[in-house]
Scaffold this motif. Structure first.
Motif, PDB file in Angstrom:
ATOM      1  N   ILE A  79      -1.931   5.519   3.547  1.00  0.00           N
ATOM      2  CA  ILE A  79      -2.282   6.257   2.349  1.00  0.00           C
ATOM      3  C   ILE A  79      -1.952   7.734   2.505  1.00  0.00           C
ATOM      4  O   ILE A  79      -1.260   8.340   1.682  1.00  0.00           O
ATOM      5  N   VAL A 129       0.836  -1.203   0.000  1.00  0.00           N
ATOM      6  CA  VAL A 129       0.000   0.000   0.000  1.00  0.00           C
ATOM      7  C   VAL A 129       0.871   1.254   0.000  1.00  0.00           C
ATOM      8  O   VAL A 129       0.559   2.251  -0.667  1.00  0.00           O
ATOM      9  N   THR A 171     -13.162   3.174  -1.914  1.00  0.00           N
ATOM     10  CA  THR A 171     -11.886   3.487  -2.560  1.00  0.00           C
ATOM     11  C   THR A 171     -12.091   4.256  -3.853  1.00  0.00           C
ATOM     12  O   THR A 171     -11.387   5.237  -4.135  1.00  0.00           O
ATOM     13  N   ALA A 180       0.931   4.686  -2.237  1.00  0.00           N
ATOM     14  CA  ALA A 180       0.751   6.003  -1.619  1.00  0.00           C
ATOM     15  C   ALA A 180       1.859   6.965  -2.013  1.00  0.00           C
ATOM     16  O   ALA A 180       1.607   8.148  -2.277  1.00  0.00           O
ATOM     17  N   LEU A 232      -5.022  -1.244  -1.804  1.00  0.00           N
ATOM     18  CA  LEU A 232      -5.675  -0.890  -0.547  1.00  0.00           C
ATOM     19  C   LEU A 232      -6.877  -1.785  -0.244  1.00  0.00           C
ATOM     20  O   LEU A 232      -6.899  -2.434   0.811  1.00  0.00           O
TER      21      LEU A 232
END
Length: 494
Positions: free
Chosen positions: A151, A28, A416, A32, A124
């Protein structure tokens, strides 16, 4: 009949929760970083690729558009073929497109590669599903908060890392260094992440086919909307082309809603929005996606404009200096992400969301009034960072409390996609504000353009406070949902 895969680390030994969480966090985190690493490079890319700021802005928008379209597709395929497998596919495509970006011969190819990089957003919801399925129950809530906070924290760190690489090397090194991180994430997932059991989609025993009409309508509607927002200043907000694009986006979104409500396994389960708490949470998600990106796009030019350029706001910082100034805000995002579950436990599920909106509203208002010194900007951005972290933690927790276990993948996918759309709209609105107020003598935006952007962020934060006060958290009960899933959701509801 679906077959459960025993919890193992790939094919080697018992499940190791800490190693599993580390693999998911690195995966993740690689996404990000990439979503904002390119932000401080936009002026450099505009110059070196011989393009204009509006076209360069699509290097952000294409990434967000790719994320909005590809994430639910990958999530749906994860339900059908396994979430670990689709995590590996996502990271593989991410790696190839990032390497392609590193060697891009021009801006059109780079924009295409950025769109494919958007598949990384799927890490995610895939990670959240893997946490829910494989982590020990007592660690699930904290893992949700930490993964979601990654994130926001990674987005802030991305600007710092991007600035450092641009100052010390070529913009191509951004993608080269990112490729190494993605490769590490791939290796960790291969070694430490077990496969989930194949999820049942809808109410049938086997997953339904991929919702191709939904994917096409989602891509077309978002493209029309973002193109209208991007070109509004250049073409004229009242021009036939811009109005036509807005109308086309509205028609396509209506068609998407109609198609998705009639499918047994929709790409984006819009039926969840019939539930009041989920609808309010989704609107809040849109705001949490948009507000931070207003700051991400507005602050670099505000800080990096030379004092001798003739603008009243120039601070003359280098790219890396501007990134380091924003670093405490990024750290605040990660700290707030860890504090979010504790705040929820003590004061209720709405508390982190209220804190998020209040802090971001305060940050927008204060930044609009006071952005005349570097110290003011740095301190105020810490408030925004904490607000963003609380927001990401709140969204993961709220979806888990509202949506039954059987619909959790659909709820995370919807959440999301909406947050990604909000981020794309926020970045484009900031770009439009800057481009619509250029002073011909200097070629720079006016100070009012920055003020308007920060006031907009503050206003959206206030709207989020109103939404939070109106939110009443109780579980969504879909027809045919297993009693156990509904009871579990009720047990965690406020």
């Amino acid at each position: 009949m679906s077959h459960s895969v025993p919890p193992s680390t790939g094919h080697r030994g018992a499940l190791r929760p800490s190693a599993l969480l580390t693999a998911l966090l690195v995966s993740v985190g690689s996404y990000a970083l990439m979503q904002t690493m390119i932000v401080p490079a936009l002026p450099v890319l505009t110059r070196e690729l011989d393009t204009d700021p509006s076209t360069a802005g699509w290097l952000i928008t294409a990434f967000m558009l790719g994320s909005a379209v590809l994430t639910p597709v990958v999530g749906s395929l994860g339900d059908r073929y396994g979430h670990r497998r689709m995590m590996l596919v996502s990271l593989g495509v991410f790696l190839l497109s990032t390497l392609g970006a590193a060697f891009a011969p021009g801006v059109p190819f780079l924009i295409v590669m950025r769109a494919f990089e958007g598949i990384s957003m799927a890490t995610l919801p895939l990670a959240l599903t893997l946490i829910r399925e494989k982590m020990p129950p007592e660690r699930t809530v904290s893992a949700f908060g930490l993964t979601s906070a990654m994130i926001g924290g990674g987005a802030g760190l991305g600007m710092v890392v991007g600035g450092l690489l641009i100052d010390s090397a070529s913009w191509r090194w951004m993608f080269g260094v990112e490729s190494v991180l993605i490769a590490i994430a791939l290796l960790l997932v291969v070694v430490y992440v077990p496969e989930t059991s194949r999820q049942r989609t809808g109410h049938t025993a086997t997953p339904a086919r991929l919702d191709l009409p939904g994917a096409i309508l989602l891509a077309a509607s978002m493209s029309a909307l973002l193109l209208a927002v991007t070109q509004g200043s250049a073409w004229g907000w009242g021009s036939g082309r811009v109005i036509g694009l807005f109308v086309l986006a509205a028609v396509l979104l209506a068609a998407l809603g109609t198609v998705e409500t009639r499918r047994a396994a929709p790409l984006v389960d819009i039926r969840l929005l019939r539930h009041g708490p989920m609808f309010v949470t989704t609107v809040a998600t849109l705001l949490i996606g948009a507000i931070p990106f207003l700051f991400y796009v507005l602050l670099p030019p505000l800080l990096q404009t030379p004092e001798s350029a003739g603008a009243p706001y120039g601070h003359g910082l280098s790219v890396i200096e501007a990134g380091l100034l924003l670093l405490p805000g990024a750290i605040g995002t990660m700290i707030a992400g860890r504090l979010g579950p504790m705040l929820s436990h003590r004061f209720g599920a709405r508390a982190p969301l209220f804190a998020a909106m209040a802090l971001m509203a305060a940050g927008g208002v204060l930044m609009a009034v006071w952005h005349g010194s570097v110290l003011q900007i740095g301190v105020i951005f810490v408030l925004v960072g904490f607000g963003s972290g609380f927001g990401f933690a709140a969204l993961a927790s709220l979806v888990a409390k509202i949506v039954p276990r059987r619909d959790l993948a659909a709820g995370n996918s919807l959440n999301t996609v909406v947050r990604t759309i909000g981020s794309a709209i926020g970045s484009q609105l900031a770009t439009v504000l800057l481009q619509s107020s250029i002073v011909s003598s200097t070629g720079l935006p006016t100070d009012d353009a920055f003020g308007q952007g920060f006031w907009l962020a503050g206003g959206l934060g206030v709207a989020g406070i109103v939404l939070t006060v109106a939110l009443r958290v109780h579980p969504y009960e879909s027809a045919g949902a297993p009693t156990g899933a509904v009871d579990t959701a009720k047990a965690g509801a406020v």
